[in-house]
Motif scaffolding. Structure first.
Motif, PDB file in Angstrom:
ATOM      1  N   ARG A 111       0.819  -1.208   0.000  1.00 36.75           N
ATOM      2  CA  ARG A 111       0.000   0.000   0.000  1.00 36.75           C
ATOM      3  C   ARG A 111       0.861   1.269   0.000  1.00 36.75           C
ATOM      4  O   ARG A 111       0.444   2.302   0.495  1.00 36.75           O
ATOM      5  N   GLU A 114      -0.481   4.555  -1.550  1.00 39.95           N
ATOM      6  CA  GLU A 114      -1.390   5.376  -0.751  1.00 39.95           C
ATOM      7  C   GLU A 114      -0.654   6.539  -0.104  1.00 39.95           C
ATOM      8  O   GLU A 114      -1.244   7.575   0.184  1.00 39.95           O
ATOM      9  N   GLU A 118       1.440   7.336  -7.570  1.00 43.30           N
ATOM     10  CA  GLU A 118       1.404   6.339  -8.635  1.00 43.30           C
ATOM     11  C   GLU A 118       2.756   5.696  -8.913  1.00 43.30           C
ATOM     12  O   GLU A 118       2.827   4.580  -9.415  1.00 43.30           O
ATOM     13  N   THR A 422      -7.724  -4.078  -4.975  1.00 44.15           N
ATOM     14  CA  THR A 422      -7.668  -2.695  -5.423  1.00 44.15           C
ATOM     15  C   THR A 422      -6.475  -1.992  -4.794  1.00 44.15           C
ATOM     16  O   THR A 422      -6.300  -2.027  -3.573  1.00 44.15           O
ATOM     17  N   LYS A 424      -5.041   1.526  -4.028  1.00 43.38           N
ATOM     18  CA  LYS A 424      -5.415   2.929  -3.930  1.00 43.38           C
ATOM     19  C   LYS A 424      -4.173   3.783  -4.141  1.00 43.38           C
ATOM     20  O   LYS A 424      -3.101   3.462  -3.635  1.00 43.38           O
ATOM     21  N   ASP A 429      -6.149   7.564  -9.664  1.00 41.30           N
ATOM     22  CA  ASP A 429      -7.276   6.641  -9.689  1.00 41.30           C
ATOM     23  C   ASP A 429      -6.895   5.295  -9.091  1.00 41.30           C
ATOM     24  O   ASP A 429      -5.733   4.869  -9.155  1.00 41.30           O
ATOM     25  N   ASP A 430      -7.882   4.631  -8.518  1.00 45.21           N
ATOM     26  CA  ASP A 430      -7.668   3.272  -8.034  1.00 45.21           C
ATOM     27  C   ASP A 430      -7.290   2.352  -9.192  1.00 45.21           C
ATOM     28  O   ASP A 430      -7.675   2.580 -10.346  1.00 45.21           O
ATOM     29  N   GLU A 432      -7.405  -1.657 -10.326  1.00 46.09           N
ATOM     30  CA  GLU A 432      -7.931  -2.984 -10.051  1.00 46.09           C
ATOM     31  C   GLU A 432      -6.941  -4.039 -10.545  1.00 46.09           C
ATOM     32  O   GLU A 432      -6.424  -3.945 -11.653  1.00 46.09           O
TER      33      GLU A 432
END
Length: 887
Positions: A111, A114, A118, A422, A424, A429-430, A432
């Motif tokens: 993560r 977050e 990006e 997902t 984040k 944008d998230d 997938e």
């Protein structure tokens, strides 16, 4: 012009005066702004510093807890109950290191995007694929109530600290992070956040996956060509065996030359044999079908975040019995080799129950990880222990045959495990992810260039690494290859429980029980006690393989290559009070090849172990060993291959007088890579140029990583001047003497560029210096931000495959990248006389007095005593903080 006009003109300042006044005003404004900025920065920095004296009231405590800190800021925590003890440890860790903890848990959960946006999404995809957080959650769920209570109490203590502060009050990093990501706020701490870091450490010490990958790609490259650079026919298997030689059992020692007979251990928790099956959904593995822009850098990025199996990763540890020591009691030394980090990966702390009993059994000191309750390496009232990486093979790559959402197993198509996750992304944008796995583990091809390249052309590696035909069985021709990872760390284990069993062990049986729980990362465990005993135990969950040995990727479609179980604990190597009077572990081979089970073919090649054993025996023959002897051995800088090169160069004619002057430095050299040594500088630069000329500067380059491995390869070549690798048409070299002469000239020219043309002024320490770099903002690319968090450079001695193992990357830089992350010498005759040091300092706060206050001592090998007894702790206490229940 009137008199008044003339008066006004005369009173008007000249142009120069006006410019001067404007300049003064501008400078004054800049000074005011600078002073204000300085006050703001200082205030921002200092408001995150922890309170270390006085009283703090906290919800959740049952009774008062005392936190005593010495002059290095190292805390001793004393509490009446285990709940309060680990609550306080969580609070103190958060005081000193919360940003590090927060960052680590984002890494282990995949993560990081977050926090940092990006740029980290591809790395998150890879780490999410490995599923560390999922495994950690399963381990927490499986814990006994007592152990889970320790982790919950620790989390409560962390969260109690978070309740008192936020943003820049927690750490300067949050102030900087807020510029990019103003909405970020830390979440409450959870037990799984702690346990997941053990998976990150397992990744740092993961074993041979890089070697297995490298050999696979090299096999494909060798198979694609028919000749070497000299025009000779190349046999792929022979070349791989030459470049990855067997362990030199006839030259370097094994850890357990004779396995001791000890009573069988009733663990009550023997790891069950694991046989893969199509219904195995114990851990959901993951891979993504998204193609990231920089997939080739994902492994490198993950290694930067967690730890790289780079040059020098490993460790030294040894223990000597009282029969060899001045005090008549054992001495235990340990210095784990890890990637350099700022702050240090270790956090030094003592945990004491005010009354030690069954309900509160802890009186232990040593090194912990911030974010993890307990002590990882150290001692209690009766027992001391240390770790080195086991270097056994606990990772295997499997080549899978995939058809859509299915894959082949023993002639039948079976479904892939699939789900979605997902990622984040801060400011974006998230993303997938499509998640898939086979029975062996996550499919990792498609995530990095290396693993994808294996999937694109696996047959050469399979041909060299399996007993079955490389081609897929009939009927599978429509399938595509993929690569999956089988790794012990991806199954739930019990290391998170073993930590507390080690801390409370009172004898060798207790120690072995704790070792039986310590499954990942697999470590050599050494032992000493106040009764005078010394010992060693191989712990870990070590696989039993089927048809293959894991040296190369294996066919996943054939279940005969699956793991069939784990080596029973009572059949693992153990040593107790050996007749030699000492035990040395330095990532060398554990046992000889006649051991009943296969462990690995990728040991460290044993040069450090041989040197340590030699020094112990030589010093013990002269006088009883002291703790200072142990510290001196830890700082031994002898470069084994350097002495071989010095001998070889004595017979080489070089045409240039200036180069000969440099070569002459090697003649009286003692082989020690001392920081001040001109000869060490030249020897290492000569070694670097020689390796690159032999292996790297070819039409088809050969791997130049793993200097211990290359020590063995080149040493064998020095004994054989006819070896064809001495010739390299790409650089117009024919034969050993020409290769050595060219490398000597290039080394001289390189050092002239780096340190001038007076050889006696060269020095290894500046060339090999370390710059401590923050794991996050220290590589931001923004110089002012990096200056806030990075420190150095510091001159450093030692080198790769040297006892003082300060590793560097051949062909990249001589700068130190991997280090003895801490050093300790535990004196079982007097714990208060035991000495300790680690790379940076207790604090993770930039500009705090304890941020890097141990680094200068670390660089020269100076260790300090650390008070353990109550009286000594009291005498050394500088600050006392009382944590008190609210109300």
């Amino acid at each position: 012009m009137t008199d008044s006009q003339e008066s006004a003109v005369s009173a008007r300042p000249s142009l120069g005066a006006r410019i001067g006044r404007i300049s003064f005003l501008v400078v004054a404004a800049i000074v005011v702004i600078a002073v204000a900025a300085a006050f703001f920065v200082t205030w921002t920095i200092q408001r995150s510093f922890p309170q270390t004296a006085g009283t703090v009231e906290l919800d959740g405590l049952k009774a008062e807890v005392t936190v005593q800190r010495d002059e290095r800021g190292i805390p001793t925590i004393t509490a009446d109950s285990t709940d309060d003890l680990f609550y306080a440890e969580g609070f103190v860790h958060a005081q000193d290191r919360f940003f590090e903890m927060d960052f680590r848990r984002h890494v282990t959960a995949g993560r990081v995007a977050e926090m940092f946006g990006e740029s980290q999404a591809a790395t998150d995809a890879f780490l999410r694929t490995l599923g560390w957080r999922t495994v950690a959650e399963a381990e927490v769920e499986a814990m006994d109530d007592t152990t889970r209570g320790y982790y919950e109490a620790y989390a409560d203590g962390v969260n109690a600290y978070l309740a008192t502060r936020s943003g820049a009050e927690l750490s300067l990093e949050y102030a900087v992070l807020g510029i990019q990501n103003p909405d970020y706020a830390p979440e409450p701490w959870e037990p799984a956040d702690s346990v997941a870091w053990l998976k990150a450490m397992a990744w740092d010490l993961r074993g041979n996956i890089e070697d297995e990958t490298e050999r696979s790609l090299l096999a494909a490259e060798l198979d694609a060509g028919t000749d070497d650079d000299a025009g000779e026919s190349v046999d792929t298997g022979e070349m791989l065996a030459k470049l990855y030689p067997d362990y030199p059992f006839d030259e370097n020692p094994v850890i357990v030359p004779k396995i001791s007979t000890v009573p069988a251990l009733d663990t009550g928790a023997e790891p069950a044999a694991y046989t893969p099956s199509e219904s195995d959904d114990e851990i959901q593995q993951a891979t993504t079908t998204i193609e990231w822009e920089e997939t080739s850098n994902v492994i490198e990025a993950a290694s930067e975040l967690v730890g790289d199996v780079g040059e020098g990763i490993g460790s030294n540890s040894w223990v000597v019995s009282g029969d060899l020591t001045e005090t008549g009691m054992p001495l235990l030394a340990n210095d784990p080799h890890l990637g350099a980090s700022l702050p240090s990966v270790w956090y030094q702390v003592q945990l004491k129950c005010s009354t030690v009993n069954d309900a509160c059994p802890f009186d232990v000191g040593g090194f912990s990880f911030s974010g993890l309750p307990g002590i990882v390496i150290g001692h209690n009232q009766n027992v001391a222990w240390g770790f080195t990486n086991l270097t056994t093979d606990v990772t295997d790559l499997y080549v899978e045959r995939v058809v859509g959402d299915e894959y082949w197993r023993d002639g039948a198509l079976v479904p892939l495990e699939q789900s979605t996750e997902t990622i984040k992304v801060a400011g974006g944008d998230d993303i997938e992810l499509t998640i898939r796995s086979t029975v062996h583990g996550p499919i990792i091809s498609g995530l990095t260039d290396d693993f994808t390249a294996i999937a694109d052309d696996p047959e050469p590696a399979l041909a060299e690494g399996t007993e079955a035909p490389a081609a897929p069985p009939a009927g599978q021709d429509d399938a595509e290859y993929a690569v999956s990872l089988r790794w012990t760390a991806l199954d739930p284990g019990t290391t998170a429980t073993a930590i507390f069993a080690l801390s409370t062990a009172q004898d060798f049986d207790d120690f072995r029980y704790a070792a039986s729980l310590f499954d990942v990362p697999a470590q050599n465990l050494i032992y000493a006690d106040t009764e005078g005993n010394i010992g060693y135990q191989t712990p870990g969950r070590l696989p039993i393989r089927g048809a293959g040995d894991g040296w190369m990727p294996q066919p996943g479609w054939d279940s005969s290559y699956d793991w069939t179980g784990y080596i029973p604990f009572d059949e693992l190597p153990v040593s107790y009070n050996p007749s030699s009077g000492y035990i040395v572990t330095a990532n060398n081979a554990i046992v000889t090849d006649d051991y009943a089970y296969f462990l690995s073919r990728d040991w460290d090649y044993g040069y450090r172990a041989a040197r340590i054993a030699h020094l112990i025996e030589r010093r013990a023959a002269a006088a009883p060993l002291t703790a200072q002897d142990m510290r001196d051995i830890q700082m031994d800088d002898e470069m084994w291959i350097g002495t071989q090169l010095a001998t070889a160069m004595a017979d080489v004619d070089v045409s240039r007088a200036d180069v000969q002057a440099a070569v002459d430095l090697l003649l009286p050299w003692d082989g020690q890579n001392a920081a001040s040594s001109p000869a060490a500088a030249y020897a290492n630069v000569l070694w670097s140029n020689l390796v690159q000329n032999i292996f790297g500067e070819r039409e088809q380059p050969l791997p130049i990583d793993g200097q211990g491995r290359l020590f063995t390869v080149v040493a064998d070549m020095l004994e054989d001047p006819s070896d064809p690798l001495w010739s390299n048409p790409e650089i117009d070299v024919d034969g050993m003497e020409a290769m050595l002469a060219l490398s000597a000239e290039e080394a001289y020219d390189e050092l002239v560029t780096l340190q001038g043309d007076v050889p006696t002024r060269w020095n290894w320490g500046d060339l090999h210096a370390i710059t401590l770099t923050s794991d996050t903002l220290g590589t931001s690319g923004i110089a002012p931000v990096e200056a806030l968090f990075n420190r150095g450079p510091y001159p450093v001695s030692g080198g790769a495959s040297v006892v003082n193992a300060t590793g560097w990357e051949l062909g990249v830089s001589y700068a130190t990248t991997t280090v003895p992350s801490m050093r300790m010498v535990i004196d079982l005759s007097d714990f208060d006389a035991s000495t300790w040091n680690h790379l940076t300092g207790a604090s993770g706060h930039a500009f705090h007095e304890h941020y890097t206050d141990q680094t200068a001592d670390w660089a020269v090998g100076l260790q300090q005593p650390w008070a353990y007894s109550g009286k000594a702790v009291g005498a050394s206490t500088v600050d006392t903080l009382i944590l008190s229940p609210t109300g």
